[in-house]
Write a protein that holds these residues in place. Structure first.
Motif, PDB file in Angstrom:
ATOM      1  N   SER A 151       0.864  -1.192   0.000  1.00  0.00           N
ATOM      2  CA  SER A 151       0.000   0.000   0.000  1.00  0.00           C
ATOM      3  C   SER A 151       0.892   1.231   0.000  1.00  0.00           C
ATOM      4  O   SER A 151       1.881   1.301   0.727  1.00  0.00           O
ATOM      5  CB  SER A 151      -0.901  -0.001   1.235  1.00  0.00           C
ATOM      6  OG  SER A 151      -1.706   1.170   1.264  1.00  0.00           O
ATOM      7  N   THR A 167      -4.370   6.515  -1.923  1.00  0.00           N
ATOM      8  CA  THR A 167      -3.542   5.436  -1.402  1.00  0.00           C
ATOM      9  C   THR A 167      -3.962   4.151  -2.096  1.00  0.00           C
ATOM     10  O   THR A 167      -5.085   3.690  -1.931  1.00  0.00           O
ATOM     11  CB  THR A 167      -3.700   5.306   0.121  1.00  0.00           C
ATOM     12  OG1 THR A 167      -3.257   6.525   0.737  1.00  0.00           O
ATOM     13  CG2 THR A 167      -2.862   4.143   0.639  1.00  0.00           C
ATOM     14  N   LEU A 184       0.829   5.793  -0.984  1.00  0.00           N
ATOM     15  CA  LEU A 184       0.220   7.001  -1.539  1.00  0.00           C
ATOM     16  C   LEU A 184       0.874   7.246  -2.895  1.00  0.00           C
ATOM     17  O   LEU A 184       2.041   7.622  -2.978  1.00  0.00           O
ATOM     18  CB  LEU A 184       0.433   8.192  -0.603  1.00  0.00           C
ATOM     19  CG  LEU A 184      -0.117   9.539  -1.100  1.00  0.00           C
ATOM     20  CD1 LEU A 184      -1.618   9.468  -1.301  1.00  0.00           C
ATOM     21  CD2 LEU A 184       0.221  10.649  -0.107  1.00  0.00           C
TER      22      LEU A 184
END
Length: 971
Positions: free
Chosen positions: A151, A248, A153
């Protein structure tokens, strides 16, 4: 996802991400099924039939042992009937079942799920469950492993993370990346297969390809091939976020494969892990593209969902695809080409609207021959003008070769009469050709010689020929200037027809059409070296000596072609030029490649506004063209709306390798422009703002002499300023201050202000009425301007004698010669000044107390020593003393070899050489010494002072030269 056969429970596979809703649904189905069951009672069992009281009573009436059958111990399998609920099990099937996971093993796998289900959902309205990743699975040679989630941004483009493993591998595995994208608006999966053979530190062989790409995520995520990372000592597969967004983004990575090598499997299961996100690697990975090697068979339809304007597929082969049925060829439908026999036999030629060559019978409507006639059988060629049949052309060629070809055309919907096409096979007698008749009359030729020709009813002379005998004879038409139609002469103006222009069918090789004239072209298949795509037209040949020009005029397209040269066929030593197109109003439109159709080699469509309102990242605009962009686009010079112009040096799209790209932005809200560029694989240059009229002003208003452009004006100002700075620096240097023309104006200004700051004068040091800059401040002088008036003052000693007469001027400014210092001292005499002292240039001779004499000694002299003999010593003869010396002091230094004692000898009168005093100093080598010797036996004002060295007083030795100072002191 699989389901169970009875209750339809969902069974997630290893590659499925478990959804808690599926587990809840399974629980509800099981709970409903259990609610409909009968509870088990101890000692009882359920049957497949209802058991009634009557049946119980009937059973009680059966006698004990009635029909008592003894069942044999064993039965043959053949007497047993199998059904869907009862089957034999083979050893092979048992082996397969034994290899399956046990219930306990499965329970162990779902324990994480059960732990989540154990949460008390009654205590919260929205219980949260974390993602459950299926564990590692190995079944024989097959393995599967979920590597985890990543994960990040994604507001920075080209973010990467790696799959790392260190063990060698032989076999294949698939890497799958799935997830949602751009705020979960897009989803999909991309899967890449690796068939590899590696050892630690080296990839022996590697075959890779993308196996699957579903959804938009395939456009934004790329997977690299396997490389060996020397810094980590691991194999590495890079996965790149190719697209950036303000969200994100989360991805799930899974690997599964097959290998016959247990070490390879354990290497993946134990060592394969994901790295963290990094942005240090700026290389762009190729976009995911599904590809296959070998033959591909598609049983159903292959649908290509690419947008209009982009080819659905490309073929890198020139081999013809047999049996391929397409809608259009090069933008043309099959109806735009000739067809043969597609309509069967034609019965009505007047109503045909389909282009092509068709078969006709001996009788058909609209034929050139009436009735049932063998001349009708043959080929009918039909051509429409454009897309309609209002204007058409038909050509009829009978299968009977003795019958001429006919043609007709339709004008504005009306068929015109058939006309004959003459050729070498049908131009004889009776053909109806104009060479066969004269004004539609047959010629009447005299059958015998020496007969007179006759005239027909129209008063025309008909003859087979006319001979004019005699040299120089000619036919006189008596001034008639009317042209004779169809007159066949041998020459015109003494020129043969071949000297003018020839008419005929073009040769099979157009290179051989070298005689001036016009020729008919029969189509591309009939000629070689013909102009491209010019079928069935006319060829004009113009020739002068060995130079030639050919011009092609087709009748079926608007492209007039020409070429020229001095080829060998015309007797020249050169070659033919290429065929060149002549543009005209009929072929200068889109696609003609005329310079009006293209600008600098690019189509006008390259400069159209593209993708209005969808540009989100300027770094992704790599294709030539113009684009609108919105105020949320990133990597731009500002946040706002505008148009960006993209120019690529070669190829239309920047390949990050061998071409350049420029981006120019035009801001909507102002007249501001920005520019940046990128060279090959280097980084983008910073955005640079264009200077606008509002910022630079109007060039004619410049005060400079050169107003042609802003750079020239600035250069002129810079040169003038540079010259001015050099002049200022020279002036500062002339004021004894360091300065240079390369310094800034601020530095020069500071140095100008500091010119007077090192001055130390005060106002009292400046003449009254004058001024000067002192310490950076203008100062007015206060010193009085004095005349030569003086005041005398006398200083006297204690006895009252005048010692000094001095002029004592008042404070003020005096010119040179206005005053002087006067000295008057009668007692300033040499005898009153101590010997060796000088006062006001008078050297003193006064000796106070004992006598004193000082001199130097350096030259050696030979003297006698007390025990006989002589030696060379440092010696000085002194005469003319005014006193009798009482002691001598010798200072100096010399060098002797060995250890010595040094003696000072002073002799005088009748006893020279008598040792009157010595010093005992033992040294080795260089020495600086001072010796004081009393002179008790010297009674004369003349004496000799010597310095010698020896080992003892009875054994003197030589010494080296030295330098000494002698001090004699007496009464």
């Amino acid at each position: 996802m699989l389901t169970t056969s009875n209750l339809g429970l969902k069974k997630p596979e290893y590659s499925d991400v478990t959804d808690i809703k599926d587990l809840n649904d399974n629980s509800d189905i099981i709970d409903t099924a259990v609610g409909g069951k009968v509870d088990k009672v101890a000692g009882k069992q359920l049957s497949t039939e209802d058991y009634s009281t009557a049946e119980k009573t009937k059973l009680a009436g059966v006698a004990t042992g009635a029909n008592n059958y003894v069942h044999p111990v064993n039965h043959s399998p053949t007497i047993i009937t199998q059904d869907v609920n009862n089957r034999f099990v083979t050893d092979a099937e048992k082996a397969v079942w034994n290899a399956k996971y046990t219930k306990a093993e499965v329970n162990g796998m779902i324990d994480p799920i059960n732990q989540k289900l154990d949460q008390d959902v009654r205590t919260t309205a929205k219980p949260t469950f974390s993602m459950v990743i299926s564990p590692e699975i190995q079944n024989g040679n097959k393995f599967s492993k979920s590597l985890g989630n990543i994960s990040t941004l994604a507001n920075t483009p080209n973010q990467k993370f790696d799959i790392n493993f260190s063990a060698p591998f032989r076999g294949y595995f698939d890497v799958s990346v799935t997830g949602t994208w751009v705020g979960q608006d897009n989803s999909g999966l991309v899967r890449k297969r690796f068939a590899i053979f590696t050892n630690e530190g080296f990839v022996h062989s590697q075959e890779t390809r993308y196996e699957e790409e579903i959804g938009n995520i395939g456009k934004f995520v790329s997977i690299s091939d396997i490389v060996w990372d020397t810094t980590k000592n691991k194999f590495q597969i890079k996965i790149a976020y190719q697209y950036n967004s303000a969200y994100t983004e989360a991805l799930t990575v899974h690997v599964e494969g097959l290998s016959a090598d247990p070490a390879s499997i354990s290497g993946v299961m134990n060592n394969m892990v994901l790295s963290g996100i990094y942005t240090t690697d700026t290389a762009i990975l190729p976009r995911a593209k599904v590809g296959f090697t070998g033959d591909v068979s598609i049983g159903g339809q292959a649908n290509f969902l690419v947008p209009t304007g982009k080819a659905p597929f490309t073929v890198n082969s020139s081999t013809v695809v047999t049996g391929m049925n397409v809608e259009m060829l090069n933008g043309l439908r099959s109806s735009d080409f000739y067809k043969f026999g597609t309509l069967g036999q034609i019965t009505n030629a007047d109503t045909i609207t389909t282009n092509g060559i068709h078969r006709v019978t001996d009788t058909f409507t609209g034929s050139p021959f009436t009735g049932q006639n063998g001349s009708n059988q043959g080929y009918l060629e039909h051509m429409n003008w454009g897309d309609n049949s209002v204007y058409c052309l038909q050509r009829h060629t009978p299968i009977n070769s003795n019958i001429a070809t006919r043609y007709r055309n339709k004008v504005n919907g009306t068929w015109q009469p058939w006309k004959t096409i003459w050729d070498s096979g049908n131009d004889g007698a009776g053909s109806g050709l104009d060479a066969d008749t004269i004004r539609s009359y047959q010629t009447s030729i005299a059958p015998e010689g020496n007969t007179v020709v006759v005239r027909n009813s129209g008063n025309w002379i008909e003859t087979d020929g006319v001979d004019f005998f005699g040299t120089g004879q000619f036919m006189n038409l008596h001034g008639n200037t009317t042209k004779i139609p169809d007159l066949n002469a041998d020459m015109v103006d003494n020129l043969h027809a071949t000297d003018l222009m020839q008419v005929g069918i073009a040769p099979s090789d157009i290179n051989n059409a070298i005689v001036s004239g016009t020729y008919r072209l029969l189509g591309e298949a009939s000629h070689t070296n013909a102009p491209p795509h010019n079928t069935y037209g006319n060829l004009l040949v113009l020739r002068t000596l060995d130079t030639i020009t050919q011009v092609s005029f087709p009748y079926d397209n608007g492209n007039i072609m020409y070429r020229y040269g001095a080829p060998p066929q015309a007797g020249g030593g050169g070659t033919w030029s290429p065929w060149l197109k002549i543009w005209n109003e009929g072929n200068d439109g889109v696609g003609s490649k005329l310079d009006a159709d293209m600008l600098h080699g690019r189509l006008g469509s390259d400069y159209e506004i593209k993708n209005s309102g969808v540009v989100r990242d300027f770094n992704t605009l790599l294709t030539h063209g113009k684009y609108n962009f919105a105020n949320d686009a990133i990597n731009g010079p500002f946040n706002g709306f505008g148009v960006v112009d993209v120019f690529v040096s070669d190829g239309g799209t920047h390949n990050n390798s061998s071409n350049w790209i420029w981006q120019t932005i035009y801001e909507t809200s102002s007249s501001t422009m920005y520019l940046r560029n990128k060279t090959n694989s280097s980084a983008w240059t910073p955005w640079a703002e264009f200077a606008t009229y509002a910022a630079t002003g109007f060039l004619p208003n410049l005060k400079t002499g050169d107003k042609t452009n802003l750079v020239a004006a600035i250069n002129e100002v810079f040169t003038s300023a540079s010259n001015g700075k050099s002049a200022i620096a020279n002036a500062i240097t002339g004021m004894n201050q360091a300065a240079g023309g390369a310094e800034t104006f601020a530095q020069l200004a500071t140095k100008i202000s500091n010119i007077s700051k090192d001055a130390t004068a005060t106002a009292a040091n400046l003449l009254s009425g004058t001024s000067a800059y002192i310490g950076g401040v203008k100062t007015n002088g206060t010193m009085a301007n004095m005349t030569s008036t003086t005041t005398r003052a006398n200083w006297n000693n204690a006895e009252g004698d005048t010692l000094v007469h001095a002029v004592m001027p008042a404070n003020g400014y005096y010119k040179a010669g206005d005053w002087a210092l006067e000295l008057s001292e009668p007692s300033l005499l040499a005898k009153n000044i101590r010997e060796g002292t000088k006062i006001f240039n008078v050297m003193g001779t006064l000796r106070e107390g004992k006598g004193l004499f000082v001199t130097d000694m350096s030259n050696p002299e030979s003297v006698s020593i007390p025990n006989g003999g002589s030696t060379t010593v440092a010696s000085k003869v002194i005469t003319g003393l005014s006193f009798t010396p009482k002691f001598v002091v010798v200072q100096g230094g010399a060098y002797w070899a060995g250890f010595h004692r040094y003696f000072v000898v002073c002799s005088a009168g009748a006893n020279p050489g008598y040792m009157t005093g010595h010093t005992n100093i033992s040294v080795y080598g260089s020495i600086d010494f001072s010796v004081r010797v009393s002179l008790s036996s010297v009674s004369s004002s003349s004496c000799t002072v010597s310095v010698l060295a020896n080992h003892d007083s009875n054994n003197p030795s030589s010494m080296s030269n030295g330098s000494y100072q002698i001090l004699l002191v007496g009464d």
